[in-house]
Design a protein around this motif. Structure first.
Motif, PDB file in Angstrom:
ATOM      1  N   VAL A 107      -9.523  -4.529  16.044  1.00 35.25           N
ATOM      2  CA  VAL A 107      -9.645  -4.050  14.669  1.00 35.25           C
ATOM      3  C   VAL A 107     -10.656  -4.914  13.929  1.00 35.25           C
ATOM      4  N   GLY A 108     -11.204  -4.346  12.843  1.00 34.21           N
ATOM      5  CA  GLY A 108     -12.083  -5.111  11.975  1.00 34.21           C
ATOM      6  C   GLY A 108     -11.279  -5.849  10.929  1.00 34.21           C
ATOM      7  N   THR A 109     -11.950  -6.692  10.167  1.00 33.35           N
ATOM      8  CA  THR A 109     -11.235  -7.466   9.160  1.00 33.35           C
ATOM      9  C   THR A 109     -10.826  -6.619   7.970  1.00 33.35           C
ATOM     10  N   ARG A 110     -11.677  -5.709   7.593  1.00 32.14           N
ATOM     11  CA  ARG A 110     -11.370  -4.844   6.459  1.00 32.14           C
ATOM     12  C   ARG A 110     -11.900  -3.454   6.751  1.00 32.14           C
ATOM     13  N   GLY A 111     -11.278  -2.442   6.147  1.00 32.88           N
ATOM     14  CA  GLY A 111     -11.731  -1.084   6.360  1.00 32.88           C
ATOM     15  C   GLY A 111     -11.629  -0.297   5.082  1.00 32.88           C
ATOM     16  N   ARG A 112     -11.669   1.008   5.247  1.00 35.84           N
ATOM     17  CA  ARG A 112     -11.507   1.872   4.095  1.00 35.84           C
ATOM     18  C   ARG A 112     -10.629   3.034   4.515  1.00 35.84           C
ATOM     19  N   GLY A 113     -10.184   3.803   3.567  1.00 33.52           N
ATOM     20  CA  GLY A 113      -9.311   4.916   3.903  1.00 33.52           C
ATOM     21  C   GLY A 113      -8.032   4.411   4.532  1.00 33.52           C
ATOM     22  N   GLY A 114      -7.678   4.991   5.675  1.00 32.16           N
ATOM     23  CA  GLY A 114      -6.423   4.660   6.328  1.00 32.16           C
ATOM     24  C   GLY A 114      -6.341   3.248   6.833  1.00 32.16           C
ATOM     25  N   LEU A 115      -7.490   2.584   7.058  1.00 34.48           N
ATOM     26  CA  LEU A 115      -7.477   1.230   7.593  1.00 34.48           C
ATOM     27  C   LEU A 115      -7.814   0.193   6.535  1.00 34.48           C
ATOM     28  N   ARG A 116      -7.805   0.583   5.294  1.00 32.48           N
ATOM     29  CA  ARG A 116      -8.178  -0.339   4.224  1.00 32.48           C
ATOM     30  C   ARG A 116      -7.217  -1.536   4.199  1.00 32.48           C
ATOM     31  N   GLY A 117      -7.788  -2.720   4.058  1.00 30.89           N
ATOM     32  CA  GLY A 117      -6.953  -3.917   4.019  1.00 30.89           C
ATOM     33  C   GLY A 117      -6.325  -4.245   5.351  1.00 30.89           C
ATOM     34  N   MET A 118      -6.970  -3.799   6.443  1.00 27.20           N
ATOM     35  CA  MET A 118      -6.396  -3.974   7.770  1.00 27.20           C
ATOM     36  C   MET A 118      -5.986  -5.418   8.044  1.00 27.20           C
ATOM     37  N   LEU A 119      -6.845  -6.371   7.689  1.00 23.42           N
ATOM     38  CA  LEU A 119      -6.549  -7.757   8.045  1.00 23.42           C
ATOM     39  C   LEU A 119      -5.488  -8.380   7.165  1.00 23.42           C
ATOM     40  N   LEU A 120      -5.661  -8.274   5.862  1.00 19.23           N
ATOM     41  CA  LEU A 120      -4.792  -8.996   4.955  1.00 19.23           C
ATOM     42  C   LEU A 120      -3.584  -8.176   4.510  1.00 19.23           C
ATOM     43  N   GLY A 121      -3.535  -6.907   4.850  1.00 23.45           N
ATOM     44  CA  GLY A 121      -2.421  -6.072   4.450  1.00 23.45           C
ATOM     45  C   GLY A 121      -1.370  -5.966   5.531  1.00 23.45           C
ATOM     46  N   SER A 122      -0.506  -4.972   5.375  1.00 22.13           N
ATOM     47  CA  SER A 122       0.643  -4.851   6.268  1.00 22.13           C
ATOM     48  C   SER A 122       0.258  -4.385   7.662  1.00 22.13           C
ATOM     49  N   VAL A 123      -0.833  -3.605   7.796  1.00 20.48           N
ATOM     50  CA  VAL A 123      -1.184  -3.056   9.105  1.00 20.48           C
ATOM     51  C   VAL A 123      -1.534  -4.163  10.093  1.00 20.48           C
ATOM     52  N   SER A 124      -2.423  -5.059   9.701  1.00 21.88           N
ATOM     53  CA  SER A 124      -2.818  -6.128  10.610  1.00 21.88           C
ATOM     54  C   SER A 124      -1.658  -7.047  10.938  1.00 21.88           C
ATOM     55  N   GLN A 125      -0.847  -7.359   9.954  1.00 26.13           N
ATOM     56  CA  GLN A 125       0.289  -8.235  10.207  1.00 26.13           C
ATOM     57  C   GLN A 125       1.281  -7.578  11.163  1.00 26.13           C
ATOM     58  N   GLN A 126       1.467  -6.268  11.019  1.00 27.63           N
ATOM     59  CA  GLN A 126       2.347  -5.561  11.943  1.00 27.63           C
ATOM     60  C   GLN A 126       1.763  -5.575  13.351  1.00 27.63           C
TER      61      GLN A 126
END
Length: 299
Positions: free
Chosen positions: A265-284
């Motif tokens: 995954v990238g560090t940050r995204g947009r749309g469905g992957l927005r906040g991938m790194l610092l949000g809940s998705v990356s932590q999960q």
């Protein structure tokens, strides 16, 4: 072969052995040298915990020598098991997250285990993994012990993830995710395995933008095809599977990780992957993915 080394956060724990095993496996494909890095942090609130002293006691010169011997022994064992690789061991002083971030500027890849002792206590569930993944100067791979690995000895642990499984990458069209796509394609080519490209957006996001399901799917498929086009030309032998789904990126990527050898995954995204790194998705993903997770950011 690249001269940029693979840096491994190492402290002698079972989790560190699994991270080292993954790094050595990666090195066999990339030809990069491997460096074990033990971050020796003397001053902590609860006292120092690690080889040589009991919890709560301050280390002395003997403890430091024991740490250095531990790292050199692990590096020597790993090199003996992989005679074609260059493996070094080094002890650094300072806060683990800051030291690893600084050292990552000279590395091509940083590999961390999920938990450890000493300087890496609580690495996965605390702030250190998130901090290092967010600020490292190179890609970071986090390897969890319970994804299938086991501490069978330094450099000899079971490598987590399915060796025959695909490399999975989450793509949403952002610059960060396109960097992740390129990195994932290269890894799939090196390992001779398929690439699975995942693009997800929740149904609510489609409805809010006025798309119906068929129109949205066609738009997303076209976007993924455009992003993949140059990589298909560069690596024509890599089989590519594309999945576009109207569900949460978190659930889609976690499900994909069950059959993957690596999720990227990238560090940050947009749309469905927005906040991938610092949000809940990356932590999960970091805490629950069934494969190692690579976080890619621009240098």
């Amino acid at each position: 072969m690249s001269d940029e080394e693979i840096l491994v956060g190492y402290d002698g724990s079972a989790d560190a052995d699994v991270a080292l095993a993954w790094a050595l496996d990666e090195a066999t494909h990339s030809g990069r040298p491997v460096r074990l890095a033990y971050v020796f942090e003397w001053l902590t609130v609860a006292g120092w915990i690690g080889p040589g002293v009991a919890p709560g006691m301050w280390p002395d010169d003997t403890a430091r020598r024991q740490v250095e011997e531990l790292v050199q022994q692990a590096a020597g064992d790993a090199a003996a098991r992989h005679p074609g690789l260059t493996v070094h061991g080094e002890v650094f002083d300072g806060p683990p997250s800051l030291v690893l971030q600084e050292r990552s500027a000279q590395a091509g890849l940083l590999v961390l285990g999920s938990r450890g002792h000493g300087g890496f206590a609580g690495l996965l569930v605390g702030s250190t993994a998130v901090s290092v993944s967010a600020h490292a100067h190179c890609p970071v791979v986090i390897v969890r012990t319970d994804t299938g690995g086991g501490g069978a000895g330094a450099g000899d642990a079971v490598v987590p993830g399915r060796r025959s499984g695909p490399v999975v990458v989450g793509v949403d069209g952002s610059d960060s995710s396109l960097l992740a796509l390129g990195w994932a394609v290269e890894r799939a080519a090196q390992r001779g395995v398929p690439l699975r490209v995942v693009r997800a957006r929740s149904p609510a996001q489609y409805r809010s933008q006025g798309f119906d399901a068929d129109e949205a799917a066609a738009t997303e498929q076209t976007a993924v095809a455009d992003a993949l086009a140059p990589w298909r030309e560069t690596f024509p032998a890599v089989p590519v599977d594309v999945e576009v789904a109207t569900q949460s990126p978190q659930s889609l990527l976690l499900a994909a990780s069950r059959d993957a050898q690596l999720v990227v995954v990238g560090t940050r995204g947009r749309g469905g992957l927005r906040g991938m790194l610092l949000g809940s998705v990356s932590q999960q993903l970091i805490q629950h993915a069934a494969s190692p997770v690579a976080v890619i950011r621009q240098r």
